[in-house]
Design a protein around this motif. Sequence first.
Motif, short mmCIF file in Angstrom:
data_model
loop_
_atom_site.label_atom_id
_atom_site.label_comp_id
_atom_site.label_asym_id
_atom_site.label_seq_id
_atom_site.Cartn_x
_atom_site.Cartn_y
_atom_site.Cartn_z
N LEU A 17 0.81 -1.21 0.00
CA LEU A 17 0.00 0.00 0.00
C LEU A 17 0.85 1.26 0.00
O LEU A 17 0.45 2.28 -0.51
N SER A 18 2.03 1.20 0.58
CA SER A 18 2.86 2.40 0.57
C SER A 18 4.29 2.07 0.93
O SER A 18 4.55 1.18 1.73
N THR A 19 5.22 2.81 0.34
CA THR A 19 6.62 2.77 0.77
C THR A 19 7.02 4.13 1.32
O THR A 19 8.19 4.45 1.44
N ALA A 20 6.05 4.96 1.65
CA ALA A 20 6.31 6.32 2.12
C ALA A 20 7.01 6.30 3.47
O ALA A 20 6.91 5.34 4.24
N GLN A 21 7.70 7.38 3.79
CA GLN A 21 8.42 7.46 5.04
C GLN A 21 7.47 7.58 6.22
O GLN A 21 7.75 7.10 7.31
N THR A 22 6.34 8.26 6.04
CA THR A 22 5.37 8.41 7.10
C THR A 22 4.48 7.17 7.13
O THR A 22 3.72 6.93 6.21
N LYS A 23 4.56 6.38 8.21
CA LYS A 23 3.82 5.13 8.29
C LYS A 23 2.98 5.13 9.55
O LYS A 23 3.46 5.40 10.64
N TYR A 24 1.69 4.82 9.41
CA TYR A 24 0.80 4.78 10.55
C TYR A 24 0.67 3.37 11.11
O TYR A 24 0.38 3.18 12.27
N THR A 111 9.22 -4.05 -0.70
CA THR A 111 8.18 -3.23 -0.09
C THR A 111 7.86 -3.68 1.33
O THR A 111 7.60 -4.84 1.59
N LYS A 112 7.88 -2.71 2.24
CA LYS A 112 7.39 -2.92 3.59
C LYS A 112 5.89 -2.64 3.57
O LYS A 112 5.45 -1.58 3.12
N PHE A 113 5.06 -3.58 4.05
CA PHE A 113 3.62 -3.43 3.96
C PHE A 113 3.13 -2.49 5.06
O PHE A 113 2.96 -2.89 6.21
N CYS A 114 2.92 -1.24 4.67
CA CYS A 114 2.47 -0.22 5.61
C CYS A 114 1.27 0.52 5.04
O CYS A 114 1.08 0.56 3.83
N PRO A 116 -0.64 4.15 4.89
CA PRO A 116 -0.54 5.59 5.15
C PRO A 116 -1.92 6.24 5.09
O PRO A 116 -2.34 6.72 4.05
N GLY A 117 -2.64 6.27 6.16
CA GLY A 117 -3.98 6.84 6.11
C GLY A 117 -4.43 7.34 7.47
O GLY A 117 -3.77 7.13 8.48
N ALA A 118 -5.57 8.00 7.49
CA ALA A 118 -6.13 8.52 8.72
C ALA A 118 -7.04 7.47 9.35
O ALA A 118 -7.82 6.82 8.67
N VAL A 119 -6.94 7.32 10.67
CA VAL A 119 -7.77 6.36 11.37
C VAL A 119 -9.20 6.89 11.44
O VAL A 119 -9.43 8.02 11.87
N THR A 120 -10.16 6.07 11.02
CA THR A 120 -11.57 6.48 11.10
C THR A 120 -12.30 5.78 12.23
O THR A 120 -13.33 6.25 12.69
N VAL A 127 -9.70 0.92 11.31
CA VAL A 127 -10.02 1.19 9.92
C VAL A 127 -9.27 2.44 9.47
O VAL A 127 -9.38 3.50 10.10
N TYR A 128 -8.51 2.32 8.39
CA TYR A 128 -7.78 3.44 7.82
C TYR A 128 -8.48 3.89 6.53
O TYR A 128 -8.85 3.07 5.70
N SER A 129 -8.63 5.18 6.39
CA SER A 129 -9.21 5.75 5.18
C SER A 129 -8.11 6.39 4.36
O SER A 129 -7.38 7.25 4.85
N LEU A 130 -8.00 5.96 3.09
CA LEU A 130 -6.97 6.48 2.19
C LEU A 130 -7.65 7.18 1.03
O LEU A 130 -8.00 6.55 0.03
N PRO A 131 -7.91 8.48 1.12
CA PRO A 131 -8.54 9.18 0.00
C PRO A 131 -7.60 9.27 -1.18
O PRO A 131 -6.38 9.40 -1.02
N GLY A 132 -8.16 9.16 -2.39
CA GLY A 132 -7.35 9.22 -3.60
C GLY A 132 -7.80 10.33 -4.51
O GLY A 132 -8.63 11.18 -4.14
N GLN A 133 -7.25 10.34 -5.71
CA GLN A 133 -7.59 11.36 -6.68
C GLN A 133 -8.98 11.09 -7.26
O GLN A 133 -9.43 9.96 -7.35
N ASN A 134 -9.67 12.16 -7.63
CA ASN A 134 -11.01 12.08 -8.21
C ASN A 134 -11.92 11.32 -7.25
O ASN A 134 -12.09 11.70 -6.11
N THR A 135 -12.51 10.20 -7.71
CA THR A 135 -13.45 9.46 -6.87
C THR A 135 -12.79 8.28 -6.16
O THR A 135 -13.47 7.50 -5.50
#
Length: 220
Positions: A17-24, A111-114, A116-120, A127-135
Amino acid sequence: MDHGVLFVVVVVAVLGLSTAQTKYCCTPDQWQGLLNLTVEGQGFREYGINYISYDYTNRRLAFFWNLTDSSGQVSTHETLELYSGPNSGMRYTLDFQTRKCVVQKVSGPFTKFCIPGAVTESLPVTVYSLPGQNTSQTLVTVTHDLCVIVSEVSVIEDKGDISTSVSRFTDIHLGIIQPSVFDVPPECKDAKPLHSQKVMEIDDNGGVWENGVETMKGFA
């Protein structure tokens, strides 16, 4: 994009889901389990059952998957991704029907399976919500304590086409109970790599790239 290829891309995207440095939240470094995945879009519906083995400690990934397409045709494949160094490895994909093996060199970090989203919501699961582009939108549910993936629901935009995927993880075991799943099949040992670089890559925003071309938009 071919629907069968889209299915494989979704599997890769769900796991990486992400390789970003910020990991939740990051999954355990070693686990095995079942993934039931349904991908549906305009004019097609595909269903797959996958047995996944993830080993971040030794930089290797294996999944055995059965895919049933819209016409009812079933295909079975094995995919291995084995790294020999921090940024290089090989991917082996064996078609169980034809016994043909495709070998590809891979580059970039394993890839480290992490997530990156806001906890809902946070109960026994989070549950993590990952908003994306458009819809585009993705909801990922993991266990609260160990961040073991339970389910993932997402809307995917691919070149103007909208599709949805629903993933359910079951029978998860921590550690690698069956290390033999990482053995390279005999059909793959003499096969020559088709590409000099990784065919599918996931960027820091969750976008999927094939040979330098973005085929699935990432999350904003």
